[in-house]
Design a protein around this motif. Structure first.
Motif, PDB file in Angstrom:
ATOM      1  N   ASN A 492      -7.900   6.453   3.026  1.00 49.81           N
ATOM      2  CA  ASN A 492      -7.925   6.010   1.611  1.00 49.81           C
ATOM      3  C   ASN A 492      -6.936   4.876   1.393  1.00 49.81           C
ATOM      4  O   ASN A 492      -7.239   3.901   0.696  1.00 49.81           O
ATOM      5  N   LYS A 495      -8.564   1.907   2.595  1.00 49.89           N
ATOM      6  CA  LYS A 495      -9.709   1.491   1.767  1.00 49.89           C
ATOM      7  C   LYS A 495      -9.269   0.898   0.434  1.00 49.89           C
ATOM      8  O   LYS A 495      -9.858  -0.066  -0.042  1.00 49.89           O
ATOM      9  N   TYR A 496      -8.255   1.503  -0.153  1.00 53.38           N
ATOM     10  CA  TYR A 496      -7.907   1.101  -1.532  1.00 53.38           C
ATOM     11  C   TYR A 496      -6.697   0.158  -1.573  1.00 53.38           C
ATOM     12  O   TYR A 496      -5.954   0.140  -2.547  1.00 53.38           O
ATOM     13  N   ASP A 520       0.944   3.527   0.113  1.00 53.52           N
ATOM     14  CA  ASP A 520       0.272   2.239   0.297  1.00 53.52           C
ATOM     15  C   ASP A 520       0.674   1.298  -0.818  1.00 53.52           C
ATOM     16  O   ASP A 520       1.328   1.705  -1.782  1.00 53.52           O
ATOM     17  N   ILE A 533      -8.939  12.752  -9.337  1.00 51.74           N
ATOM     18  CA  ILE A 533      -9.387  12.322  -8.001  1.00 51.74           C
ATOM     19  C   ILE A 533      -9.610  13.467  -7.026  1.00 51.74           C
ATOM     20  O   ILE A 533     -10.282  13.280  -6.022  1.00 51.74           O
ATOM     21  N   TYR A 538     -15.727  12.839  -7.073  1.00 54.23           N
ATOM     22  CA  TYR A 538     -15.160  11.917  -8.077  1.00 54.23           C
ATOM     23  C   TYR A 538     -14.713  10.635  -7.401  1.00 54.23           C
ATOM     24  O   TYR A 538     -14.020  10.663  -6.390  1.00 54.23           O
ATOM     25  N   GLN A 539     -15.126   9.555  -7.994  1.00 58.92           N
ATOM     26  CA  GLN A 539     -14.658   8.253  -7.526  1.00 58.92           C
ATOM     27  C   GLN A 539     -14.282   7.434  -8.729  1.00 58.92           C
ATOM     28  O   GLN A 539     -15.028   7.408  -9.715  1.00 58.92           O
ATOM     29  N   VAL A 540     -13.114   6.817  -8.647  1.00 58.84           N
ATOM     30  CA  VAL A 540     -12.680   6.024  -9.801  1.00 58.84           C
ATOM     31  C   VAL A 540     -13.702   4.917 -10.040  1.00 58.84           C
ATOM     32  O   VAL A 540     -14.163   4.709 -11.139  1.00 58.84           O
ATOM     33  N   GLY A 550     -17.198   5.549   1.015  1.00 59.37           N
ATOM     34  CA  GLY A 550     -16.870   6.959   0.761  1.00 59.37           C
ATOM     35  C   GLY A 550     -17.774   7.567  -0.276  1.00 59.37           C
ATOM     36  O   GLY A 550     -18.618   6.875  -0.862  1.00 59.37           O
ATOM     37  N   CYS A 551     -17.584   8.856  -0.418  1.00 60.64           N
ATOM     38  CA  CYS A 551     -18.459   9.542  -1.373  1.00 60.64           C
ATOM     39  C   CYS A 551     -17.695  10.521  -2.256  1.00 60.64           C
ATOM     40  O   CYS A 551     -18.271  11.408  -2.863  1.00 60.64           O
ATOM     41  N   GLY A 552     -16.388  10.392  -2.328  1.00 62.36           N
ATOM     42  CA  GLY A 552     -15.609  11.230  -3.247  1.00 62.36           C
ATOM     43  C   GLY A 552     -15.381  12.639  -2.755  1.00 62.36           C
ATOM     44  O   GLY A 552     -15.121  13.531  -3.561  1.00 62.36           O
ATOM     45  N   GLY A 554     -13.348  13.272   0.218  1.00 60.45           N
ATOM     46  CA  GLY A 554     -12.132  13.338   1.034  1.00 60.45           C
ATOM     47  C   GLY A 554     -11.005  14.124   0.385  1.00 60.45           C
ATOM     48  O   GLY A 554     -10.488  15.084   0.965  1.00 60.45           O
ATOM     49  N   LEU A 555     -10.632  13.747  -0.836  1.00 59.74           N
ATOM     50  CA  LEU A 555      -9.475  14.389  -1.469  1.00 59.74           C
ATOM     51  C   LEU A 555      -9.729  15.857  -1.814  1.00 59.74           C
ATOM     52  O   LEU A 555      -8.812  16.669  -1.789  1.00 59.74           O
ATOM     53  N   SER A 579      -0.014   3.611  -4.218  1.00 60.38           N
ATOM     54  CA  SER A 579       0.019   5.060  -4.449  1.00 60.38           C
ATOM     55  C   SER A 579       0.761   5.726  -3.304  1.00 60.38           C
ATOM     56  O   SER A 579       0.794   5.217  -2.181  1.00 60.38           O
TER      57      SER A 579
HETATM   58  P1  ADP Z   1     -13.740   8.484  -1.366  1.00 57.41           P
HETATM   59  O1  ADP Z   1     -14.702   8.830  -0.328  1.00 57.41           O
HETATM   60  O2  ADP Z   1     -14.359   7.838  -2.567  1.00 57.41           O
HETATM   61  O3  ADP Z   1     -12.543   7.773  -0.886  1.00 57.41           O
HETATM   62  P2  ADP Z   1     -11.811  10.536  -1.979  1.00 57.41           P
HETATM   63  O4  ADP Z   1     -11.997  11.926  -2.438  1.00 57.41           O
HETATM   64  O5  ADP Z   1     -11.079  10.348  -0.750  1.00 57.41           O
HETATM   65  O6  ADP Z   1     -13.256   9.892  -1.931  1.00 57.41           O
HETATM   66  O7  ADP Z   1     -11.120   9.758  -3.111  1.00 57.41           O
HETATM   67  C1  ADP Z   1     -11.575   9.880  -4.440  1.00 57.41           C
HETATM   68  C2  ADP Z   1     -11.222   8.647  -5.250  1.00 57.41           C
HETATM   69  O8  ADP Z   1      -9.800   8.554  -5.429  1.00 57.41           O
HETATM   70  C3  ADP Z   1     -11.591   7.369  -4.583  1.00 57.41           C
HETATM   71  O9  ADP Z   1     -12.935   7.003  -4.855  1.00 57.41           O
HETATM   72  C4  ADP Z   1     -10.616   6.406  -5.218  1.00 57.41           C
HETATM   73  O10 ADP Z   1     -11.123   5.904  -6.411  1.00 57.41           O
HETATM   74  C5  ADP Z   1      -9.394   7.238  -5.461  1.00 57.41           C
HETATM   75  N1  ADP Z   1      -8.359   7.061  -4.418  1.00 57.41           N
HETATM   76  C6  ADP Z   1      -8.155   7.849  -3.351  1.00 57.41           C
HETATM   77  N2  ADP Z   1      -7.094   7.423  -2.640  1.00 57.41           N
HETATM   78  C7  ADP Z   1      -6.628   6.318  -3.256  1.00 57.41           C
HETATM   79  C8  ADP Z   1      -5.560   5.400  -3.011  1.00 57.41           C
HETATM   80  N3  ADP Z   1      -4.745   5.514  -1.979  1.00 57.41           N
HETATM   81  N4  ADP Z   1      -5.385   4.363  -3.900  1.00 57.41           N
HETATM   82  C9  ADP Z   1      -6.188   4.228  -4.981  1.00 57.41           C
HETATM   83  N5  ADP Z   1      -7.221   5.053  -5.248  1.00 57.41           N
HETATM   84  C10 ADP Z   1      -7.444   6.084  -4.400  1.00 57.41           C
END
Ligand code: ADP
Length: 593
Positions: A492, A495-496, A520, A533, A538-540, A550-552, A554-555, A579
């Protein structure tokens, strides 16, 4: 997309499921309450009817008693009159002979006069008229002491002696004379006719209002007034209206005595006879006279054969008695109703929860299917593109081939991670995920995660550092699962973050815990987003899913694994400032090592 109309239907159905039984229940309760009131009313009415019948019986007994008692003794008529009046049996009494002729108090009638007595009376009157008071008194006292005039009467049957005594009393005011005359007037064994007795009584009451008081005078007057109206011979032992207004008559068994009652006295006697104690406290008994309105009574019934036209009426003292009596039962209905409704609501809520969960599972399944297809498709198609390009390049340039193969390897890694995540998620959802907990070194976990990304993060535009504190305590954990956690967070962070990435994985010890942090300098999160999140899917930025980033999931997987390790995860973030995801795990107790 279809979830909104579904939930609307669901809400509507649940509302109906609660409302319809509730409305029915309220209707039933209402009916039950009404029926209860009616039943209580009927029961009470039965009781009251019984009370009235009892009162009727008592009245009848009273009437039978007095019509019998009124003529049981063989007194002469005047004595009978006096005894009945003094006993308070009636307001007045008229006595008859067997032929139905009034014997007492009869009007004056012709009698055998005593000439000597008449002469003496005339002499006394003459002396009085001549103003010879002394002589008049002497003459009267003389005749009284000699006893010559005892029983002597004039032509109308009036006794001479009491008349003379009154004359002497008028002249002297002597108390002894007053007493004597009073005694004679109260003595109903003598032959004094009723009109004379009444006249003398009234005269004495006028002359000596304080001393003279005759108990029977009112009864004498009443009887006289009644007789003046010319009554028909009474022969009925039933209570009837007399010929005088406000007067009631009741004849004795054989018609020898006629009892006269004024309305108030009669009501009092009836009340006494019916004895109020037999009635419940909530009602009162009224004796309704013939011809009176009986509409406003709770219950009314004829007073009995001896009281033609009379009615016994019951009125409620407390109008709410029926409600009060029914309320106890009604309260239990209400309780049952409320409990049933509560059960219906609870069941509906439980049902709603269940249905919602089912709907969520169905939704999840759909989302998962869509995501899996999508997620798998993106790396696969980019790999196919790379492979096709490689195949078509002739001759094969080694440098380019290596570059393409690296890209394919990266896509492969991504694909593997995705599949890993899906599998983990699926196991979690089916509650089949088993962890293999052992005491492992926290540093080793951090090192494994760093090693997995190091090559990728070594690319241009990315600075990656592992900062593991020395002598970290071990943790009781499933090492692979914890590496998955850190890899997700590192992924993440990659990616972000923008083109200039600075990613730090740190591991430290704090208050008996081991703290892993992934920092990061990426796009960051708003406070509102940080709360969401960890939710599944859930994806922002929803567009990310479409770009294959991704597909929301992971977290949510990360959170699940951390919770299973009795740890906690939190995020410190600010939009555009990066973050830090912080995972805290309890350090392994000494004994487990
Ligand atoms: P995804 O597969 O979309 O990454 P996650 O469950 O890992 O799914 O994350 C959910 C959402 O949280 C992400 O779509 C993103 O919007 C936000 N997110 C996760 N990690 C970060 C990060 N390090 N910085 C900013 N946003 C994050």
């Amino acid at each position: 997309m279809t979830s909104r109309p579904n939930s609307r239907w669901l809400t509507l159905m649940l509302l109906l499921a609660v409302l319809v039984p509730s409305v029915c229940l309220i209707w039933f309760m209402n009916q039950a309450v009404r029926n209860e009131r009616l039943a209580v009313r009927q029961e009470l009415m039965e009781v009251y009817r019984g009370n009235l019948a009892l009162a009727q019986g008592r009245l009848e007994a009273w009437r039978a008693q007095i019509v019998h008692d009124a003529e049981t003794n063989n007194f002469p008529a005047p004595a009978l009159f006096a005894a009945a009046v003094r006993a308070g049996i009636a307001d007045s009494v008229i006595c008859f002979d067997p032929a139905g002729k009034v014997v007492y108090p009869a009007p004056e009638h012709a009698a055998n006069a005593s000439p000597a007595a008449l002469a003496l009376q005339a002499q006394a009157r003459g002396l009085r008229q001549a103003g010879k008071k002394r002589e008049t008194i002497d003459l009267i006292v003389d005749s009284m002491t000699q006893g010559r005039l005892a029983g002597a009467a004039d032509e109308q049957g009036r006794l001479i002696l009491p008349s003379l005594e009154l004359m002497a009393l008028e002249l002297t005011n002597a108390p002894i004379l007053l007493k004597r005359l009073q005694r004679e007037l109260n003595d109903y064994d003598n032959a004094m006719p009723a009109p004379q007795r009444r006249f003398l009584m009234r005269r004495l009451t006028e002359l000596f209002p304080k001393q003279a008081d005759f108990f029977t005078l009112a009864a004498e007057d009443l009887a006289a007034r009644y007789l003046e109206t010319g009554p028909e011979p009474p022969r009925e032992p039933r209570l009837k209206e007399a010929s005088l207004p406000g007067l009631w008559q009741l004849s004795s068994e054989h018609g020898r005595v006629l009892l006269l009652f004024q309305t108030e006295t009669l009501q009092a006697r009836l009340r006494q006879a019916a004895s109020r104690q037999t009635l419940p406290a909530a009602v009162s008994l009224t004796f309704i006279m013939p011809g009176r309105e009986s509409g406003n009574y709770l219950l009314a019934m004829p007073a009995g054969e001896g009281f033609p036209g009379w009615q016994l009426g019951l009125t409620l003292k407390d109008g709410d008695i029926f409600n009060a009596a029914a309320n106890e039962q009604i309260a239990s209905y209400v309780w049952v109703g409320v409990l049933t409704m509560a059960v219906v609501v609870i069941l509906a809520l439980l049902g709603a929860g269940l249905i919602r969960r089912q709907a969520a599972v169905a939704q999840l399944r759909n989302d998962l299917l869509a995501n899996v297809t999508h997620e798998l498709k993106t790396p696969l198609s980019s790999m196919r593109l790379l492979v096709d390009t490689l195949l078509q390049s002739n001759p094969l340039h080694e440098e380019t081939a290596r570059q393409y193969l690296q890209l394919i390897a990266a896509e492969n890694v991504r694909l593997s991670r995705l599949i890993d995540n899906f599998l983990t998620f699926s196991r979690i959802e089916r509650k089949k995920h088993a962890f293999n907990f052992t005491a492992v070194s926290a540093g080793a976990i951090a090192e494994s995660a760093a090693a997995a990304v190091r090559e990728r993060f070594a690319a241009a535009g990315c600075q990656f550092a592992l900062q593991a504190a020395p002598h970290l305590p071990p943790v009781v954990a499933d090492a692979d699962a914890m590496v998955t956690v850190l890899l997700n967070l590192l992924d993440n962070a990659w990616k972000y973050s923008g083109d200039d990435k600075q990613i730090i994985l740190s591991a430290s010890a704090e208050n008996g815990n081991v703290v892993f942090a992934v920092k990061d300098n990426g796009i960051g999160l708003s406070p509102r987003e940080t709360k969401r999140i960890f939710k599944r899917f859930y994806q922002v930025d929803q567009r990310l899913a479409r770009t294959g980033c991704g597909c929301g999931l992971g977290l949510s997987i990360v959170q699940y694994i951390v919770s299973a390790h009795h740890g906690a995860i939190r995020v410190e973030s600010e939009p555009a400032r990066g973050s830090t995801f912080i995972v805290t795990l309890p350090a392994a107790p000494e004994a487990s090592l």
